[in-house]
Design a protein around this motif. Structure first.
Motif, PDB file in Angstrom:
ATOM      1  N   MET A   1       0.838  -1.172   0.000  1.00  0.00           N
ATOM      2  CA  MET A   1       0.000   0.000   0.000  1.00  0.00           C
ATOM      3  C   MET A   1       0.887   1.242   0.000  1.00  0.00           C
ATOM      4  N   HIS A   2       0.618   2.208  -0.885  1.00  0.00           N
ATOM      5  CA  HIS A   2       1.395   3.429  -1.024  1.00  0.00           C
ATOM      6  C   HIS A   2       0.710   4.583  -0.309  1.00  0.00           C
ATOM      7  N   ILE A   3       1.476   5.626  -0.074  1.00  0.00           N
ATOM      8  CA  ILE A   3       0.969   6.825   0.584  1.00  0.00           C
ATOM      9  C   ILE A   3       0.191   7.649  -0.437  1.00  0.00           C
ATOM     10  N   ASN A   4      -0.970   8.141  -0.027  1.00  0.00           N
ATOM     11  CA  ASN A   4      -1.767   8.948  -0.953  1.00  0.00           C
ATOM     12  C   ASN A   4      -1.368  10.420  -0.848  1.00  0.00           C
ATOM     13  N   LYS A   5      -1.882  11.226  -1.781  1.00  0.00           N
ATOM     14  CA  LYS A   5      -1.564  12.658  -1.844  1.00  0.00           C
ATOM     15  C   LYS A   5      -2.004  13.387  -0.579  1.00  0.00           C
ATOM     16  N   LYS A   6      -3.110  12.964  -0.008  1.00  0.00           N
ATOM     17  CA  LYS A   6      -3.632  13.615   1.197  1.00  0.00           C
ATOM     18  C   LYS A   6      -2.621  13.507   2.336  1.00  0.00           C
ATOM     19  N   ASP A   7      -2.006  12.314   2.476  1.00  0.00           N
ATOM     20  CA  ASP A   7      -0.998  12.118   3.536  1.00  0.00           C
ATOM     21  C   ASP A   7       0.246  12.964   3.287  1.00  0.00           C
ATOM     22  N   LEU A   8       0.640  13.093   2.011  1.00  0.00           N
ATOM     23  CA  LEU A   8       1.803  13.931   1.685  1.00  0.00           C
ATOM     24  C   LEU A   8       1.534  15.394   2.044  1.00  0.00           C
ATOM     25  N   ILE A   9       0.340  15.859   1.749  1.00  0.00           N
ATOM     26  CA  ILE A   9      -0.020  17.249   2.061  1.00  0.00           C
ATOM     27  C   ILE A   9      -0.079  17.459   3.570  1.00  0.00           C
ATOM     28  N   GLU A  10      -0.647  16.501   4.284  1.00  0.00           N
ATOM     29  CA  GLU A  10      -0.709  16.612   5.745  1.00  0.00           C
ATOM     30  C   GLU A  10       0.693  16.618   6.355  1.00  0.00           C
ATOM     31  N   PHE A  11       1.595  15.811   5.785  1.00  0.00           N
ATOM     32  CA  PHE A  11       2.978  15.792   6.288  1.00  0.00           C
ATOM     33  C   PHE A  11       3.653  17.141   6.043  1.00  0.00           C
ATOM     34  N   ASP A  12       3.442  17.718   4.859  1.00  0.00           N
ATOM     35  CA  ASP A  12       4.026  19.029   4.530  1.00  0.00           C
ATOM     36  C   ASP A  12       3.499  20.123   5.452  1.00  0.00           C
ATOM     37  N   ASN A  13       2.236  20.064   5.778  1.00  0.00           N
ATOM     38  CA  ASN A  13       1.631  21.084   6.629  1.00  0.00           C
ATOM     39  C   ASN A  13       1.902  20.867   8.105  1.00  0.00           C
ATOM     40  N   GLY A  14       2.413  19.683   8.467  1.00  0.00           N
ATOM     41  CA  GLY A  14       2.688  19.377   9.871  1.00  0.00           C
ATOM     42  C   GLY A  14       1.443  19.042  10.657  1.00  0.00           C
ATOM     43  N   ASN A  15       0.426  18.476   9.991  1.00  0.00           N
ATOM     44  CA  ASN A  15      -0.831  18.149  10.652  1.00  0.00           C
ATOM     45  C   ASN A  15      -0.870  16.729  11.210  1.00  0.00           C
ATOM     46  N   MET A  16       0.205  16.003  11.113  1.00  0.00           N
ATOM     47  CA  MET A  16       0.222  14.620  11.601  1.00  0.00           C
ATOM     48  C   MET A  16       0.676  14.583  13.055  1.00  0.00           C
ATOM     49  N   ASN A  17       0.162  13.590  13.786  1.00  0.00           N
ATOM     50  CA  ASN A  17       0.647  13.389  15.150  1.00  0.00           C
ATOM     51  C   ASN A  17       1.932  12.563  15.104  1.00  0.00           C
ATOM     52  N   THR A  18       2.551  12.355  16.220  1.00  0.00           N
ATOM     53  CA  THR A  18       3.856  11.700  16.279  1.00  0.00           C
ATOM     54  C   THR A  18       3.812  10.277  15.729  1.00  0.00           C
ATOM     55  N   GLN A  19       2.804   9.528  16.087  1.00  0.00           N
ATOM     56  CA  GLN A  19       2.701   8.134  15.620  1.00  0.00           C
ATOM     57  C   GLN A  19       2.548   8.087  14.112  1.00  0.00           C
ATOM     58  N   GLU A  20       1.710   8.962  13.542  1.00  0.00           N
ATOM     59  CA  GLU A  20       1.515   8.990  12.091  1.00  0.00           C
ATOM     60  C   GLU A  20       2.806   9.377  11.375  1.00  0.00           C
ATOM     61  N   VAL A  21       3.571  10.307  11.943  1.00  0.00           N
ATOM     62  CA  VAL A  21       4.844  10.720  11.333  1.00  0.00           C
ATOM     63  C   VAL A  21       5.818   9.546  11.333  1.00  0.00           C
ATOM     64  N   ILE A  22       5.877   8.804  12.436  1.00  0.00           N
ATOM     65  CA  ILE A  22       6.786   7.649  12.514  1.00  0.00           C
ATOM     66  C   ILE A  22       6.412   6.625  11.451  1.00  0.00           C
ATOM     67  N   GLU A  23       5.119   6.317  11.324  1.00  0.00           N
ATOM     68  CA  GLU A  23       4.669   5.343  10.312  1.00  0.00           C
ATOM     69  C   GLU A  23       4.955   5.860   8.906  1.00  0.00           C
ATOM     70  N   HIS A  30      11.183   2.340   3.324  1.00  0.00           N
ATOM     71  CA  HIS A  30      11.119   1.036   2.642  1.00  0.00           C
ATOM     72  C   HIS A  30      10.559   1.126   1.231  1.00  0.00           C
ATOM     73  N   CYS A  31       9.832   2.198   0.907  1.00  0.00           N
ATOM     74  CA  CYS A  31       9.149   2.282  -0.389  1.00  0.00           C
ATOM     75  C   CYS A  31       9.749   3.401  -1.233  1.00  0.00           C
ATOM     76  N   ASP A  32      10.462   3.020  -2.282  1.00  0.00           N
ATOM     77  CA  ASP A  32      11.099   4.006  -3.161  1.00  0.00           C
ATOM     78  C   ASP A  32      10.082   4.784  -3.984  1.00  0.00           C
ATOM     79  N   PHE A  33       8.971   4.147  -4.341  1.00  0.00           N
ATOM     80  CA  PHE A  33       7.943   4.813  -5.132  1.00  0.00           C
ATOM     81  C   PHE A  33       7.361   6.011  -4.361  1.00  0.00           C
TER      82      PHE A  33
END
Length: 164
Positions: A1-23, A30-33
């Motif tokens: 399973m790959h990361i979707n665009k929504k997760d990339l945007i949330e990571f850029d904005n800093g809207n993720m909690n610590t556990q989500e950032v670690i995952e 592990h995923c080059d794509f």
């Protein structure tokens, strides 16, 4: 399973909690794509500074704290210039004091064999009055410097001995 665009945007904005950032980061490890997708998004993003940032910077620059620091820096430079100027002036004064405190030497007594040659080379008017004038001037400067050094020596010894 790959990361979707929504997760990339949330990571850029800093809207993720610590556990989500670690995952998220472990998945990128592990995923080059997904890593290539994130790099591509970073390259395509045209992040600019927030509009309020310019106002904050100008307000901070105009604040008293910054102005005080700038004035202190300029005053510090002026004090350093004054310090170096005083050091230079003291050095010049000491050099002049040493120059004029050397006892008035009569160099003609050191070279008695050349004094007769000097008398013959100099014209008559320079041999008498000019020589006498410079000799008296040197003697007066030497006497004045000697009395000045004696005064400074007495003053410093009184200062060191507590006025005795």
């Amino acid at each position: 399973m790959h990361i979707n665009k929504k997760d990339l945007i949330e990571f850029d904005n800093g809207n993720m909690n610590t556990q989500e950032v670690i995952e998220f980061l472990s998945h990128l490890d592990h995923c080059d794509f997904c890593l290539n997708q994130m790099i591509e998004q970073e390259n395509n993003s045209t992040d600019t500074a927030p509009s309020y940032l310019m106002e904050q910077i100008l307000d901070k620059a105009g604040s008293g704290e910054v102005q005080l620091a700038r004035a202190a820096n300029q005053a510090s430079r002026k004090i350093q210039l004054l310090h170096y100027s005083l050091q230079t002036a003291a050095g010049v004064m000491v050099a002049l004091l040493l120059l004029f405190s050397i006892p008035n030497l009569d160099f003609t007594s050191l070279h008695q064999d050349t004094s007769s040659q000097t008398d013959r080379i100099l014209p008559e008017h320079e041999n008498g009055r000019l020589y006498q004038f410079t000799r008296e001037l040197g003697q007066n400067i030497g006497d004045g410097t000697g009395s000045f050094i004696k005064y400074i020596s007495d003053f410093s010894s009184k200062l060191m001995n507590g006025g005795k």
